[in-house]
Design a protein around this motif. Structure first.
Motif, PDB file in Angstrom:
ATOM      1  N   GLY A  95       0.787  -1.222   0.000  1.00 43.40           N
ATOM      2  CA  GLY A  95       0.000   0.000   0.000  1.00 43.40           C
ATOM      3  C   GLY A  95       0.817   1.268   0.000  1.00 43.40           C
ATOM      4  N   LEU A  96       1.977   1.268  -0.717  1.00 43.65           N
ATOM      5  CA  LEU A  96       2.710   2.531  -0.882  1.00 43.65           C
ATOM      6  C   LEU A  96       1.901   3.441  -1.801  1.00 43.65           C
ATOM      7  CD1 LEU A  96       6.353   1.206  -1.476  1.00 43.65           C
ATOM      8  CD2 LEU A  96       5.424   2.215   0.627  1.00 43.65           C
ATOM      9  N   PHE A  97       2.034   4.759  -1.609  1.00 43.55           N
ATOM     10  CA  PHE A  97       1.343   5.683  -2.511  1.00 43.55           C
ATOM     11  C   PHE A  97       2.095   5.714  -3.839  1.00 43.55           C
ATOM     12  CE2 PHE A  97       0.513   7.440   1.803  1.00 43.55           C
ATOM     13  CZ  PHE A  97      -0.824   7.100   1.845  1.00 43.55           C
ATOM     14  N   PRO A  98       1.419   5.361  -4.956  1.00 46.11           N
ATOM     15  CA  PRO A  98       2.137   5.165  -6.219  1.00 46.11           C
ATOM     16  C   PRO A  98       2.770   6.441  -6.786  1.00 46.11           C
ATOM     17  CG  PRO A  98      -0.247   4.936  -6.536  1.00 46.11           C
ATOM     18  CD  PRO A  98      -0.008   5.029  -5.056  1.00 46.11           C
ATOM     19  N   VAL A 102       9.859   6.791  -2.881  1.00 48.07           N
ATOM     20  CA  VAL A 102      10.119   6.010  -1.671  1.00 48.07           C
ATOM     21  C   VAL A 102      10.305   6.960  -0.478  1.00 48.07           C
ATOM     22  CG1 VAL A 102      11.862   4.555  -0.540  1.00 48.07           C
ATOM     23  CG2 VAL A 102      11.040   3.975  -2.836  1.00 48.07           C
ATOM     24  N   ALA A 103      11.134   7.995  -0.665  1.00 48.05           N
ATOM     25  CA  ALA A 103      11.403   8.916   0.453  1.00 48.05           C
ATOM     26  C   ALA A 103      10.113   9.618   0.897  1.00 48.05           C
ATOM     27  CB  ALA A 103      12.445   9.951   0.035  1.00 48.05           C
ATOM     28  N   GLN A 104       9.298  10.031  -0.069  1.00 49.04           N
ATOM     29  CA  GLN A 104       8.043  10.710   0.292  1.00 49.04           C
ATOM     30  C   GLN A 104       7.085   9.763   1.010  1.00 49.04           C
ATOM     31  OE1 GLN A 104       7.155  12.021  -3.674  1.00 49.04           O
ATOM     32  NE2 GLN A 104       7.888  14.112  -3.302  1.00 49.04           N
ATOM     33  N   ASN A 105       7.073   8.508   0.566  1.00 49.45           N
ATOM     34  CA  ASN A 105       6.234   7.522   1.247  1.00 49.45           C
ATOM     35  C   ASN A 105       6.655   7.345   2.703  1.00 49.45           C
ATOM     36  OD1 ASN A 105       4.039   5.772  -0.100  1.00 49.45           O
ATOM     37  ND2 ASN A 105       5.512   6.086  -1.755  1.00 49.45           N
ATOM     38  N   VAL A 106       7.969   7.198   2.899  1.00 50.02           N
ATOM     39  CA  VAL A 106       8.453   6.964   4.264  1.00 50.02           C
ATOM     40  C   VAL A 106       8.161   8.182   5.144  1.00 50.02           C
ATOM     41  CG1 VAL A 106      10.522   6.552   5.668  1.00 50.02           C
ATOM     42  CG2 VAL A 106      10.216   5.330   3.496  1.00 50.02           C
ATOM     43  N   ALA A 107       8.175   9.369   4.521  1.00 47.46           N
ATOM     44  CA  ALA A 107       8.046  10.615   5.291  1.00 47.46           C
ATOM     45  C   ALA A 107       6.600  11.038   5.530  1.00 47.46           C
ATOM     46  CB  ALA A 107       8.800  11.738   4.570  1.00 47.46           C
ATOM     47  N   VAL A 108       5.633  10.234   5.103  1.00 52.41           N
ATOM     48  CA  VAL A 108       4.237  10.684   5.167  1.00 52.41           C
ATOM     49  C   VAL A 108       3.836  11.165   6.564  1.00 52.41           C
ATOM     50  CG1 VAL A 108       1.832   9.866   5.116  1.00 52.41           C
ATOM     51  CG2 VAL A 108       3.311   9.449   3.182  1.00 52.41           C
ATOM     52  N   VAL A 109       4.013  10.310   7.570  1.00 54.58           N
ATOM     53  CA  VAL A 109       3.531  10.706   8.894  1.00 54.58           C
ATOM     54  C   VAL A 109       4.404  11.796   9.529  1.00 54.58           C
ATOM     55  CG1 VAL A 109       2.864   9.928  11.196  1.00 54.58           C
ATOM     56  CG2 VAL A 109       2.311   8.542   9.207  1.00 54.58           C
ATOM     57  N   ASP A 134      19.602   1.083   0.098  1.00 55.40           N
ATOM     58  CA  ASP A 134      20.589   2.158   0.037  1.00 55.40           C
ATOM     59  C   ASP A 134      19.890   3.472  -0.343  1.00 55.40           C
ATOM     60  OD1 ASP A 134      22.670   3.841  -0.465  1.00 55.40           O
ATOM     61  OD2 ASP A 134      23.429   2.747  -2.220  1.00 55.40           O
ATOM     62  N   PRO A 135      19.904   4.482   0.548  1.00 52.68           N
ATOM     63  CA  PRO A 135      19.155   5.713   0.259  1.00 52.68           C
ATOM     64  C   PRO A 135      19.531   6.337  -1.080  1.00 52.68           C
ATOM     65  CG  PRO A 135      20.021   5.775   2.502  1.00 52.68           C
ATOM     66  CD  PRO A 135      20.575   4.532   1.858  1.00 52.68           C
ATOM     67  N   ALA A 136      20.821   6.327  -1.413  1.00 49.75           N
ATOM     68  CA  ALA A 136      21.243   6.959  -2.664  1.00 49.75           C
ATOM     69  C   ALA A 136      20.561   6.297  -3.865  1.00 49.75           C
ATOM     70  CB  ALA A 136      22.760   6.880  -2.801  1.00 49.75           C
ATOM     71  N   ARG A 137      20.361   5.003  -3.795  1.00 45.27           N
ATOM     72  CA  ARG A 137      19.751   4.298  -4.923  1.00 45.27           C
ATOM     73  C   ARG A 137      18.240   4.342  -4.905  1.00 45.27           C
ATOM     74  NH1 ARG A 137      21.559  -1.637  -5.206  1.00 45.27           N
ATOM     75  NH2 ARG A 137      20.101  -1.702  -6.951  1.00 45.27           N
ATOM     76  N   TYR A 138      17.662   4.369  -3.722  1.00 47.94           N
ATOM     77  CA  TYR A 138      16.217   4.110  -3.632  1.00 47.94           C
ATOM     78  C   TYR A 138      15.349   5.302  -3.279  1.00 47.94           C
ATOM     79  CZ  TYR A 138      17.092  -0.872  -4.132  1.00 47.94           C
ATOM     80  OH  TYR A 138      17.461  -2.096  -4.623  1.00 47.94           O
ATOM     81  N   ARG A 139      15.936   6.368  -2.673  1.00 45.72           N
ATOM     82  CA  ARG A 139      15.018   7.371  -2.106  1.00 45.72           C
ATOM     83  C   ARG A 139      14.149   8.053  -3.163  1.00 45.72           C
ATOM     84  NH1 ARG A 139      15.785  12.120  -0.360  1.00 45.72           N
ATOM     85  NH2 ARG A 139      15.742  11.574   1.843  1.00 45.72           N
ATOM     86  N   ASN A 140      14.661   8.188  -4.403  1.00 46.61           N
ATOM     87  CA  ASN A 140      13.878   8.884  -5.422  1.00 46.61           C
ATOM     88  C   ASN A 140      13.130   7.963  -6.388  1.00 46.61           C
ATOM     89  OD1 ASN A 140      14.581  11.444  -4.445  1.00 46.61           O
ATOM     90  ND2 ASN A 140      16.592  11.257  -5.440  1.00 46.61           N
ATOM     91  N   ARG A 141      13.128   6.666  -6.094  1.00 48.01           N
ATOM     92  CA  ARG A 141      12.363   5.756  -6.956  1.00 48.01           C
ATOM     93  C   ARG A 141      10.879   5.779  -6.607  1.00 48.01           C
ATOM     94  NH1 ARG A 141      15.348   0.107  -8.112  1.00 48.01           N
ATOM     95  NH2 ARG A 141      17.487   0.878  -8.149  1.00 48.01           N
ATOM     96  N   TYR A 142      10.074   5.369  -7.574  1.00 42.39           N
ATOM     97  CA  TYR A 142       8.641   5.222  -7.338  1.00 42.39           C
ATOM     98  C   TYR A 142       8.326   3.747  -7.054  1.00 42.39           C
ATOM     99  CZ  TYR A 142       8.020  10.023  -8.624  1.00 42.39           C
ATOM    100  OH  TYR A 142       8.089  11.384  -8.610  1.00 42.39           O
ATOM    101  N   PRO A 143       7.226   3.479  -6.355  1.00 37.72           N
ATOM    102  CA  PRO A 143       6.897   2.093  -5.999  1.00 37.72           C
ATOM    103  C   PRO A 143       6.920   1.134  -7.191  1.00 37.72           C
ATOM    104  CG  PRO A 143       5.506   3.567  -4.753  1.00 37.72           C
ATOM    105  CD  PRO A 143       6.315   4.438  -5.704  1.00 37.72           C
ATOM    106  N   GLN A 152       7.947  -3.972   0.227  1.00 36.16           N
ATOM    107  CA  GLN A 152       7.590  -4.306   1.617  1.00 36.16           C
ATOM    108  C   GLN A 152       8.524  -3.622   2.594  1.00 36.16           C
ATOM    109  OE1 GLN A 152       7.515  -8.537   2.264  1.00 36.16           O
ATOM    110  NE2 GLN A 152       5.300  -8.567   2.007  1.00 36.16           N
ATOM    111  N   ARG A 153       9.796  -3.607   2.257  1.00 32.22           N
ATOM    112  CA  ARG A 153      10.752  -2.993   3.174  1.00 32.22           C
ATOM    113  C   ARG A 153      10.499  -1.493   3.287  1.00 32.22           C
ATOM    114  NH1 ARG A 153      16.265  -5.015   1.016  1.00 32.22           N
ATOM    115  NH2 ARG A 153      15.203  -6.237  -0.578  1.00 32.22           N
ATOM    116  N   ALA A 154      10.168  -0.853   2.151  1.00 35.18           N
ATOM    117  CA  ALA A 154       9.831   0.570   2.207  1.00 35.18           C
ATOM    118  C   ALA A 154       8.573   0.765   3.059  1.00 35.18           C
ATOM    119  CB  ALA A 154       9.623   1.129   0.797  1.00 35.18           C
TER     120      ALA A 154
END
Ligand SMILES: Nc1ncnc2c1ncn2[C@@H]1O[C@H](COP(=O)(O)OP(=O)(O)OP(=O)(O)O)[C@@H](O)[C@H]1O
Ligand SMILES: [Mg+2]
Length: 318
Positions: A95-98, A102-109, A134-143, A152-154
């Motif tokens: 249920g990540l927001f599409p 990734v970073a925006q999803n984690v930062a929602v709350v 790895d934040p450098a690789r994943y923070r700007n990716r979309y689900p 799941q990990r995100a």
């Protein structure tokens, strides 16, 4: 309910759930409590009611009988937004927001809670590292650019981002391979324990349940078959189902799963060699077979009790 850290107590009081148009209730007279800061693992057969029970806590499901209390307050009387902000929820279908990265999803709350931006950035990176992304690789990716297990990990990082007082985890790493899952779970639970969050954790992996749990609840056909410590379900299984589920009759298994601390007696062991209270009894047995007669049991280096072969035998073959 407040959002300060530290765990909240969850109490289920005669909770029943009957979904519309079903003859059998999904939950029937479920009563138990999860103490503040404790980790309770829910196990049981598919369809037993585990997911339904978790969902009564954050009100995705309303009980049709009984009530759910958080720190003594009926969750039905807490404003929904307030309730859910205090609860992290990680599920198999993530249920990540599409349209969020990734970073925006984690930062929602944390964003909803108006944390300062640099604190959010720091927290997001810390959480992504924790779940081995790895934040450098994943923070700007979309689900859509993630594998099932990465998503799941995100999702787990998002669930714990705001340091919630309650964490509901419904097989959060079900799509991650077994070896990585074990290490993720260990790390995740270490973090949650350090936050003091109260955790309800669903798994189908019985050994994992026994390793992680403070308490175990076995749910079958919507009823609690047994609620107890690891020691209880291994040594005093309440039903044939529980005995089979944990393979509690197997003595070697008991030696592997029960801990030195479960078998020791309080007291001083003079100059006896030391063993840690968290080690499995099997390690103590090995020491006895090598000729030790008594062991001094320690928790975090401090003497806590004594163990000898008679005590070990009494614990494993009661
Ligand atoms: N929305 C729903 N409507 C009707 N029945 C439902 C609904 N959700 C679940 N059920 C039923 O309620 C019972 C409990 O389901 P639940 O999902 O809580 O089980 P579970 O223990 O989580 O199972 P699993 O291990 O397969 O995830 C099942 O019989 C299921 O079919
Ligand atoms: Mg389920």
């Amino acid at each position: 309910m407040t959002l300060t850290s530290g765990g909240a107590e969850i109490r289920f009081e005669s909770v029943g759930v009957r979904y519309a148009a079903t003859e059998r209730p999904a939950l029937d007279d479920v009563t138990f409590a999860v103490p503040s800061g404790a980790l309770t693992v829910l196990v049981g057969p598919s369809g037993g009611g585990k997911t339904t029970l978790l969902r009564t806590v954050n009100r995705l499901v309303a009980p049709t009988a009984g009530r759910v209390l958080v720190d003594g307050t009926d969750v039905a009387s807490v404003p929904l937004e307030e309730l859910r902000r205090g609860i992290g929820y990680a599920i198999q279908a993530v249920g990540l927001f599409p349209h969020y990265t990734v970073a925006q999803n984690v930062a929602v709350v944390p964003s909803l809670l108006h944390w300062p931006p640099d604190e959010i950035t720091r927290r997001v990176d810390e959480l992504l590292r924790l779940v081995h992304l790895d934040p450098a690789r994943y923070r700007n990716r979309y689900p859509r650019e993630l594998s099932g297990g990465e998503a799941q990990r995100a999702g787990v990082a998002r669930a714990i981002a705001s340091k919630p007082r309650i964490l509901l985890m419904d097989e959060p790493f079900g799509a991650v391979d077994a070896i990585v899952r074990r290490s993720l779970q260990q790390e995740l639970l270490a973090i949650c324990k350090s936050l003091g969050s109260t955790i309800l954790f669903v798994t189908h992996d019985v050994d994992e349940a026994l390793q992680l749990a403070d308490r175990v609840v076995v749910l079958k056909d919507g009823r609690v078959e047994q609620h107890g410590s690891v020691l209880d379900v291994m040594l005093r299984p309440a039903t044939g189902y529980v005995r089979d589920l944990f393979r509690a009759d197997d003595v070697l298994r008991r030696l592997r799963i029960l801990r030195v601390g479960d078998a020791m007696r309080a007291g001083e062991a003079g100059g006896a060699p030391q063993i840690d209270a968290d080690e499995p009894l099997l390690h103590a047995l090995e020491r006895f077979l090598q000729g030790e007669r008594r062991l001094s049991v320690c928790t975090q280096g401090v003497a806590a009790g004594v163990l000898d072969l008679d005590l070990l035998r009494a614990a494993v073959l009661p």
